[in-house]
Design an enzyme around this catalytic site. Structure first.
Site, short mmCIF file in Angstrom:
data_model
loop_
_atom_site.label_atom_id
_atom_site.label_comp_id
_atom_site.label_asym_id
_atom_site.label_seq_id
_atom_site.Cartn_x
_atom_site.Cartn_y
_atom_site.Cartn_z
N GLU A 460 40.65 37.20 37.54
CA GLU A 460 41.76 37.75 38.57
C GLU A 460 42.89 36.82 38.30
O GLU A 460 43.74 36.89 37.39
CB GLU A 460 41.37 37.58 39.89
CG GLU A 460 42.11 38.45 40.93
CD GLU A 460 41.76 38.32 42.40
OE1 GLU A 460 41.85 39.22 43.17
OE2 GLU A 460 41.23 37.21 42.68
N GLU A 466 43.32 44.84 45.55
CA GLU A 466 42.84 44.72 46.88
C GLU A 466 44.04 44.66 47.82
O GLU A 466 43.89 44.65 49.04
CB GLU A 466 41.77 43.96 47.18
CG GLU A 466 42.13 42.33 46.83
CD GLU A 466 41.97 41.89 45.50
OE1 GLU A 466 42.18 40.65 45.17
OE2 GLU A 466 42.13 42.68 44.62
#
Length: 671
Positions: A460, A466
């Protein structure tokens, strides 16, 4: 297979003469980049970098400081200088480009001072940038406590930059465009454009047993290296001999040249794994997005996401849609402790997650399971269980692992410190012993170690999907900023592909609960649907996720693009783009091509030549475009799908709505 030949090497022994030599220099193979080392009257080394005879970096300091009076930055005299060149083509089991050319000229300058400190400054100059590192030996002591790094990047002139503020704990920040002179701190990659029109990016390569390097403004367009400390303030603990990671500057005449560079990979060592046939790119879906939306939970309760029944539903969907793997988060005991010092058990499934039955069912359907280890930052707890937990997974036939570190480390240790870097590397090496591939969230930044450890596939390390679920989300410019910044370091598991852009199917769900205090009620995905498709190509990851809940894909015509998409690409090329404005990328996989283009808040039309296609061949181009009335704010789900036969002689006009994009699959035609 590796094809390698030494272009030439020669030794220049300067001896005492070198002590009075004003400078030593090395050029790129094509001669347009030059790096010069000088040592001043106090024995302090400085370097300069010029591009096409114009200074880019000037009189920039080098060295380190240490405790106990050990002098590592001055009093040096040059003893000898070695020059060499290399030109090799090497291959990797996966990557943006499976073949890479490594072509550079090297200058290794050996220096000593009166404290018997031996320092080799090793410079490598490529046609697309430079790298340098420090190699120290201090025979008078057994160990060293490094207190500071003195390396600076002093720009000859001001320019424009794109970066996030420095942090030793997170990279999940929004990028800022600002003059170089106004940057206070920055994480790397730090991307810039000079007043002369030169694009560049400062980063590092081959980071091992050392804290990450960030940047701090010290005036006059000068950025100084900063290192994440241990709890007691010491930056690095080392023996009396150590080698740093490479400090790098990628350089290109166009912004897309930075993306097309393999400099970071080239400064890493070749693969150390005996076999790599167990490592392969793939597509996946997972029980994940529902938790971020608040309609499911990680812990076992009435809204638990990772149940046996839900797992089978996702496995069925994957099998029916040519998707190789399914991720399950919240499957193991310990999520109920979230908010304290999380104590997960990595071999105890919740009672409603029958892992033996799920493994059996997935194998029957030909689908792999991606395991999940969320540590919550509790490193001691994870390291106690890590080896056994990975063996437990492999005993169950699970060879894909996503890790997470969403929480502070104990006792004041920092994610990006030497302590953190060493932990992340232990995970990589432990996974390799168990033939497991990795997807790391809340990671240490990528520095190209995937060349050496190709089981470290993706991570990430930036604001991902998200953030759209429980905050104001990522702006349209974010997705066209990442390829020129974060993705210069390596693949990113952004998890693109949300189709329920306005959360219309979940916002009014009686199951939905607010769980994050950043949710101000304005959460949504800030793109058009076509841009979500394009991001599967643009935001490169060899493990590529369709992130939405699977019910939002079922029966949706646009999902055919993901069904056709192949993340196991052979070649990649950024065709056009500017940081934060727009991007167009094409990737070749097994004879087919996939193109992704996207824009920021402004509408845009690109004319893209299809000369990347194989000459003399016809392709069916399936075009997933923004609809005529598409707009990321007001009408994000308006899209259209068209088809046409094209060849390498054609040009495609790509019209993109505000916040929009376009995805195209080019499938070889039998006509």
């Amino acid at each position: 297979m590796k094809v390698k030949h030494l272009v030439g090497a020669f030794l220049c022994v300067l001896g005492c003469y070198a002590c009075s030599s004003p400078k030593t220099e090395v050029q790129s193979p094509d001669g347009h980049i030059k790096m010069t080392l000088t040592v001043d009257e106090n024995g302090k080394p400085f370097y300069n970098v010029s591009v096409d005879d114009s200074l880019l970096i000037e009189n920039s300091a080098m060295g380190f400081t240490a405790a106990n009076g050990i002098i590592l930055a001055e009093g040096f005299q040059v003893k000898n200088t070695t020059f060499s060149s290399e030109d090799e083509t090497w291959t990797q089991p996966w990557g943006e480009n499976k073949k890479n050319r490594n072509h550079y000229n090297e200058m290794a300058v050996s220096l000593t001072n009166e404290d018997q400190v031996q320092l080799t400054l090793r410079f490598r100059v490529f046609d697309d940038g430079i790298g340098f590192r420090y190699e120290y030996t201090v025979p008078t002591v057994d160990s060293l406590l490094i207190t500071d790094e003195l390396t600076t990047f002093r720009f000859h002139r001001d320019g424009t930059s794109w970066s996030i503020p420095a942090s030793a704990e997170t990279y999940e920040l929004l990028y800022q465009q600002q003059p170089i002179s106004e940057v206070e701190t920055a994480n790397t990659p730090f991307t810039f454009k000079t007043a002369d029109g030169v694009y560049g990016s400062i980063h590092e390569a081959a980071l091992y047993d050392f804290p990450e390097m960030t940047l701090k403004q010290i005036g006059h367009y000068t950025l100084k290296a900063e290192l994440a400390p241990w709890p007691d303030g010491i930056k690095v603990r080392k023996g009396n001999h150590f080698t740093t990671s490479w400090r790098t500057i990628q350089i290109a005449p166009e912004a897309v040249g930075l993306i097309n560079s393999s400099l970071i990979l080239n400064l890493n060592d070749p693969c150390v794994l005996e076999t790599t046939d167990w490592i392969r790119p793939l597509k996946y879906v997972g029980v994940w997005w529902g938790m971020h939306l608040g309609v499911e939970t990680w812990k076992m309760d009435e809204r638990h996401g990772a149940t046996t029944a839900n797992a089978k539903k996702y496995i069925d969907f994957a099998a029916a849609n040519h998707i190789e793997a399914v991720l399950f988060e919240g499957w193991n005991e310990g999520w109920e402790s979230w908010g304290g010092m999380q104590s997960f058990d990595f071999t105890k499934p919740y009672a409603d997650f029958d892992i033996d039955e799920i493994v059996r069912y997935a194998k029957e359907k030909g689908v792999e399971i991606m395991g999940h280890h969320e540590t919550g930052g509790n490193i001691p707890n994870y390291e106690r269980q890590m080896d056994h937990a990975m063996q437990w997974y492999t005993d169950h036939g699970i060879h894909l692992l996503k890790t997470g570190y969403a929480g502070a480390f104990p006792d004041g240790y920092l994610h990006h410190s030497q302590y953190g870097v060493n932990h992340y590397q232990r995970v990589v090496e432990t996974a390799a012993r168990h033939q497991m591939t990795l997807d790391a969230h809340e990671p240490i930044k990528d520095t190209g170690i995937r060349r050496t450890w190709p089981n470290m596939m993706t991570r990430e390390g930036a604001r991902g999907m998200e953030w759209n679920a429980w905050s104001e989300g990522n702006p349209p410019s974010h997705h066209v900023m990442l390829p020129f910044t974060r993705l210069l370091s390596g693949p990113m598991d952004y998890t693109p592909g949300t189709f329920d852009i306005l959360f219309l199917k979940t916002k009014d769900s009686p199951r939905r609960q607010k769980w994050n205090d950043q949710d101000k009620g304005n959460s949504r995905v800030n793109t058009t649907l076509a841009k979500q498709l394009a991001n599967w190509v643009i935001l490169y990851s060899p493990l590529q996720m369709a992130s939405d809940m699977i019910e939002h894909y079922e029966g949706h015509p646009a999902f055919q693009f993901f069904r056709d998409f192949d993340p196991d690409c052979d070649e990649s090329k950024a065709l056009a783009g500017e940081p934060g404005e727009f991007i167009a990328v094409v990737r070749k996989a097994k004879g087919n091509y996939f193109l992704g283009a996207a824009t920021n808040e402004s509408p845009r039309t690109l004319e893209v030549k299809l000369d990347f296609l194989e000459p003399g061949k016809q392709y069916k181009a399936v075009i997933y475009a923004d609809g005529e009335k598409a707009d990321w704010k007001t009408n994000p789900t308006d899209y259209k799908i068209t088809e046409q036969i094209v060849t390498s002689e054609n040009t495609l006009s790509i019209r993109m709505a505000p916040g929009g994009g376009q995805a195209v699959s080019f499938i070889k035609s039998n006509r």
